[in-house]
Design a protein around this motif. Structure first.
Motif, PDB file in Angstrom:
ATOM      1  N   GLN A  16      18.330-103.915 -95.313  1.00 17.32           N
ATOM      2  CA  GLN A  16      17.519-102.806 -95.800  1.00 17.32           C
ATOM      3  C   GLN A  16      16.337-102.508 -94.882  1.00 17.32           C
ATOM      4  O   GLN A  16      15.988-101.350 -94.660  1.00 17.32           O
ATOM      5  CB  GLN A  16      17.033-103.076 -97.226  1.00 17.32           C
ATOM      6  CG  GLN A  16      16.128-101.992 -97.790  1.00 17.32           C
ATOM      7  CD  GLN A  16      16.764-100.605 -97.791  1.00 17.32           C
ATOM      8  OE1 GLN A  16      17.955-100.443 -98.014  1.00 17.32           O
ATOM      9  NE2 GLN A  16      15.951 -99.592 -97.514  1.00 17.32           N
TER      10      GLN A  16
ATOM     11  N   HIS B 228      21.685-106.666 -98.640  1.00 17.50           N
ATOM     12  CA  HIS B 228      20.269-106.385 -98.900  1.00 17.50           C
ATOM     13  C   HIS B 228      19.365-106.710 -97.706  1.00 17.50           C
ATOM     14  O   HIS B 228      18.361-106.039 -97.488  1.00 17.50           O
ATOM     15  CB  HIS B 228      19.795-107.151-100.140  1.00 17.50           C
ATOM     16  CG  HIS B 228      19.853-108.637 -99.971  1.00 17.50           C
ATOM     17  ND1 HIS B 228      18.808-109.366 -99.470  1.00 17.50           N
ATOM     18  CD2 HIS B 228      20.861-109.517-100.200  1.00 17.50           C
ATOM     19  CE1 HIS B 228      19.157-110.647 -99.409  1.00 17.50           C
ATOM     20  NE2 HIS B 228      20.392-110.757 -99.843  1.00 17.50           N
TER      21      HIS B 228
ATOM     22  N   TYR C 150      30.022-110.340 -96.096  1.00 20.45           N
ATOM     23  CA  TYR C 150      29.300-109.278 -96.792  1.00 20.45           C
ATOM     24  C   TYR C 150      29.987-107.952 -96.542  1.00 20.45           C
ATOM     25  O   TYR C 150      30.341-107.639 -95.402  1.00 20.45           O
ATOM     26  CB  TYR C 150      27.849-109.171 -96.298  1.00 20.45           C
ATOM     27  CG  TYR C 150      26.979-110.326 -96.687  1.00 20.45           C
ATOM     28  CD1 TYR C 150      26.372-110.373 -97.937  1.00 20.45           C
ATOM     29  CD2 TYR C 150      26.760-111.379 -95.795  1.00 20.45           C
ATOM     30  CE1 TYR C 150      25.567-111.437 -98.295  1.00 20.45           C
ATOM     31  CE2 TYR C 150      25.951-112.449 -96.148  1.00 20.45           C
ATOM     32  CZ  TYR C 150      25.353-112.473 -97.400  1.00 20.45           C
ATOM     33  OH  TYR C 150      24.554-113.522 -97.750  1.00 20.45           O
TER      34      TYR C 150
ATOM     35  N   ALA D 257      22.908 -97.470-100.969  1.00 19.95           N
ATOM     36  CA  ALA D 257      22.800 -98.857-101.420  1.00 19.95           C
ATOM     37  C   ALA D 257      24.192 -99.347-101.802  1.00 19.95           C
ATOM     38  O   ALA D 257      24.988 -98.588-102.352  1.00 19.95           O
ATOM     39  CB  ALA D 257      21.849 -98.952-102.602  1.00 19.95           C
TER      40      ALA D 257
END
Length: 170
Positions: A15, A12, A143, A7
């Motif tokens: 995922q 996110h 990101y 993580a």
């Protein structure tokens, strides 16, 4: 061997893809998927190639074209970050790529062959990635993401779309 990302090594929204990969040998999985995905698309009935399960949804040929485009985008990011590139790489608008890909004008067999060739090249590249390179981070679409996360996302993205095809198109 490229370990599964932790993580914080990816945004996110990736995922879903990472969670679909249940192996620590991502290179072997990608190699296996290279052949099984190629065979899957080559064995689809011809009348399914231009089929979309609802209005506004991609056809199977467009979906395979999207897999090819995403494969190349993820691989480019992986290459850049594994080489220490610190530039923020752009995102990509998958709908625009599909709209401009001309996938409907090609055969499913040709697209399957292109996918297999792109994947083969990427497996060879991944076989040369060291443990140190696999944890290098870069930025894509603003990101942070690691090299190893990109490899797992590549596989998970493919598995995700194969599941959609089996559930909604066939």
């Amino acid at each position: 061997m490229i370990a599964k990302p932790q993580a914080g090594e990816y945004a996110h929204f990736y995922q879903t893809y990472v969670s679909l990969v249940d192996t620590d040998n991502i290179t072997a999985l990608l190699s296996q998927l290279q052949d099984s995905t190629f065979n899957f698309f080559n064995n689809l009935p011809a009348d399914k190639a231009d089929y979309a399960y609802a209005e506004g949804k991609w056809t199977i040929k467009q979906l395979l074209g999207h897999l090819i485009d995403a494969e190349r985008v993820f691989a480019f990011r992986l290459l850049c970050f594994s080489r220490g590139d610190k530039n923020n790489l752009p995102g990509f608008d998958e709908n625009s790529y599909v709209d401009n890909g001309g996938f409907g004008n090609r055969t499913l067999a040709h697209l399957a062959e292109e996918f297999k060739a792109a994947r083969h090249s990427n497996v060879l590249m991944l076989q040369g990635i060291s443990d140190e390179q696999s944890i290098l981070m870069g930025n894509a679409n603003n990101y942070p993401i690691s090299v190893r996360a990109l490899a797992y996302i590549m596989a998970g993205h493919e598995l995700h779309h194969l599941r959609i095809i089996k559930e909604r198109y066939l």
